[in-house]
Design an enzyme around this catalytic site. Structure first.
Site, PDB file in Angstrom:
ATOM      1  N   TRP A  29       9.136   5.725   8.675  1.00 34.91           N
ATOM      2  CA  TRP A  29       7.813   5.955   8.115  1.00 34.91           C
ATOM      3  C   TRP A  29       7.273   7.330   8.511  1.00 34.91           C
ATOM      4  O   TRP A  29       7.417   7.761   9.657  1.00 34.91           O
ATOM      5  CB  TRP A  29       6.814   4.919   8.641  1.00 34.91           C
ATOM      6  CG  TRP A  29       7.263   3.504   8.539  1.00 34.91           C
ATOM      7  CD1 TRP A  29       8.283   2.910   9.238  1.00 34.91           C
ATOM      8  CD2 TRP A  29       6.721   2.486   7.697  1.00 34.91           C
ATOM      9  NE1 TRP A  29       8.391   1.592   8.870  1.00 34.91           N
ATOM     10  CE2 TRP A  29       7.450   1.298   7.933  1.00 34.91           C
ATOM     11  CE3 TRP A  29       5.663   2.471   6.786  1.00 34.91           C
ATOM     12  CZ2 TRP A  29       7.167   0.109   7.276  1.00 34.91           C
ATOM     13  CZ3 TRP A  29       5.377   1.272   6.123  1.00 34.91           C
ATOM     14  CH2 TRP A  29       6.127   0.114   6.373  1.00 34.91           C
ATOM     15  N   ASP A  30       6.624   7.981   7.560  1.00 39.88           N
ATOM     16  CA  ASP A  30       5.695   9.059   7.886  1.00 39.88           C
ATOM     17  C   ASP A  30       4.448   8.378   8.451  1.00 39.88           C
ATOM     18  O   ASP A  30       4.267   7.170   8.281  1.00 39.88           O
ATOM     19  CB  ASP A  30       5.376   9.849   6.613  1.00 39.88           C
ATOM     20  CG  ASP A  30       4.351  10.947   6.815  1.00 39.88           C
ATOM     21  OD1 ASP A  30       4.248  11.473   7.940  1.00 39.88           O
ATOM     22  OD2 ASP A  30       3.650  11.265   5.844  1.00 39.88           O
ATOM     23  N   PHE A  31       3.576   9.133   9.117  1.00 40.04           N
ATOM     24  CA  PHE A  31       2.382   8.501   9.676  1.00 40.04           C
ATOM     25  C   PHE A  31       1.139   8.812   8.841  1.00 40.04           C
ATOM     26  O   PHE A  31       0.627   7.971   8.123  1.00 40.04           O
ATOM     27  CB  PHE A  31       2.180   8.909  11.134  1.00 40.04           C
ATOM     28  CG  PHE A  31       1.152   8.070  11.822  1.00 40.04           C
ATOM     29  CD1 PHE A  31       1.435   6.764  12.176  1.00 40.04           C
ATOM     30  CD2 PHE A  31      -0.120   8.560  12.087  1.00 40.04           C
ATOM     31  CE1 PHE A  31       0.476   5.949  12.782  1.00 40.04           C
ATOM     32  CE2 PHE A  31      -1.084   7.774  12.689  1.00 40.04           C
ATOM     33  CZ  PHE A  31      -0.782   6.465  13.041  1.00 40.04           C
ATOM     34  N   LYS A  51       9.391  18.486   9.002  1.00 35.39           N
ATOM     35  CA  LYS A  51       9.773  18.193   7.627  1.00 35.39           C
ATOM     36  C   LYS A  51       9.307  19.346   6.736  1.00 35.39           C
ATOM     37  O   LYS A  51       8.239  19.909   6.998  1.00 35.39           O
ATOM     38  CB  LYS A  51       9.115  16.888   7.167  1.00 35.39           C
ATOM     39  CG  LYS A  51       9.533  15.661   7.963  1.00 35.39           C
ATOM     40  CD  LYS A  51       8.768  14.410   7.538  1.00 35.39           C
ATOM     41  CE  LYS A  51       7.313  14.447   7.923  1.00 35.39           C
ATOM     42  NZ  LYS A  51       6.595  13.164   7.671  1.00 35.39           N
ATOM     43  N   LEU A  88       9.537   6.329   3.854  1.00 38.82           N
ATOM     44  CA  LEU A  88       8.259   6.415   3.148  1.00 38.82           C
ATOM     45  C   LEU A  88       7.494   7.658   3.584  1.00 38.82           C
ATOM     46  O   LEU A  88       7.357   7.920   4.784  1.00 38.82           O
ATOM     47  CB  LEU A  88       7.384   5.187   3.436  1.00 38.82           C
ATOM     48  CG  LEU A  88       7.922   3.817   3.019  1.00 38.82           C
ATOM     49  CD1 LEU A  88       8.682   3.167   4.176  1.00 38.82           C
ATOM     50  CD2 LEU A  88       6.779   2.902   2.582  1.00 38.82           C
TER      51      LEU A  88
END
Length: 213
Positions: free
Chosen positions: A7-9, A151, A174
């Site tokens: 997951w991205d936050f 990223k 995600l």
């Protein structure tokens, strides 16, 4: 076979900072997407990129961002933007994370800065506690500000897979930004763009094969 969900936050497990940017622009009479436009200019070497890789201090970022803003015609300090970064927790996303954790390895890759409290850059005791609780669910958290890599550098996704002990093809990832999803997909990950949380959760449910909400 899925073995991990990564997951991205910000913008995934919390509301998007872009919403806060838009409110700030409206309040200050700035052009729409002015802040995002600055961050998209020279994306590997601008103030934002340097700060997310911890290649400049908060004071230096404040000044560098201000120069970039002035070059585009408006006076905006970097510190003001940092204040906008901490979003609100999305309970439905956290529930999905918990359900995924019960069956898979779960990790987080976040582009963040060394400001606020912890990996989620939270501000205020209550929000910091809520973010810390979510962060504690992950098997591993990779923070750009700690590893000097951000990223969409493909190496950061490879590092996440190596740390979790899984291959990219066994992962779902995600993120709310297409530019960050592209390299993950090229490595073989199943990617989900989070714009509308409900739609993203439906896609996640299809990918993992069980209810996530």
């Amino acid at each position: 076979m899925i073995e991990a969900v990564i997951w991205d936050f910000g913008g995934v497990l919390t509301s998007s900072p872009f919403e806060a940017f838009a409110r700030y622009e409206t309040e200050r009479g700035l052009p729409k997407d002015f802040i995002r436009g600055i961050n998209a200019t020279n994306p590997n070497t601008n103030a934002w990129a340097l700060f997310e890789r911890s290649e400049c201090t908060l004071d230096e970022f404040d000044e560098l961002f201000a120069r970039e803003a002035l070059a585009k015609g408006h006076d905006v300090r970097g510190r003001a933007i940092v204040e906008l970064l901490s979003g609100d927790i999305r309970p439905a996303m956290v529930e999905a994370l918990k359900r995924c954790k019960a069956r898979f390895k779960v990790g987080c890759i976040t582009n963040n800065v060394s400001a606020g409290e912890g990996a989620g850059m939270a501000r205020g005791h209550d929000k910091a506690a809520a973010v810390a609780e979510v962060m504690s669910l992950f098997d591993h958290v990779i923070e750009s500000s700690k590893i000097g890599m951000r990223k969409p550098d493909p190496r950061i996704y490879q590092l996440a897979c190596e740390t979790l002990g899984v291959s990219p093809s066994a992962c779902v990832y995600l993120d709310d930004l297409g530019i960050n999803l592209k390299p993950a997909a090229q490595l073989g990950m199943k990617t989900i763009k989070v714009v509308e949380p409900a739609k993203a959760l439906a896609e996640l449910e299809a990918a993992v094969g069980f209810p996530v909400g």
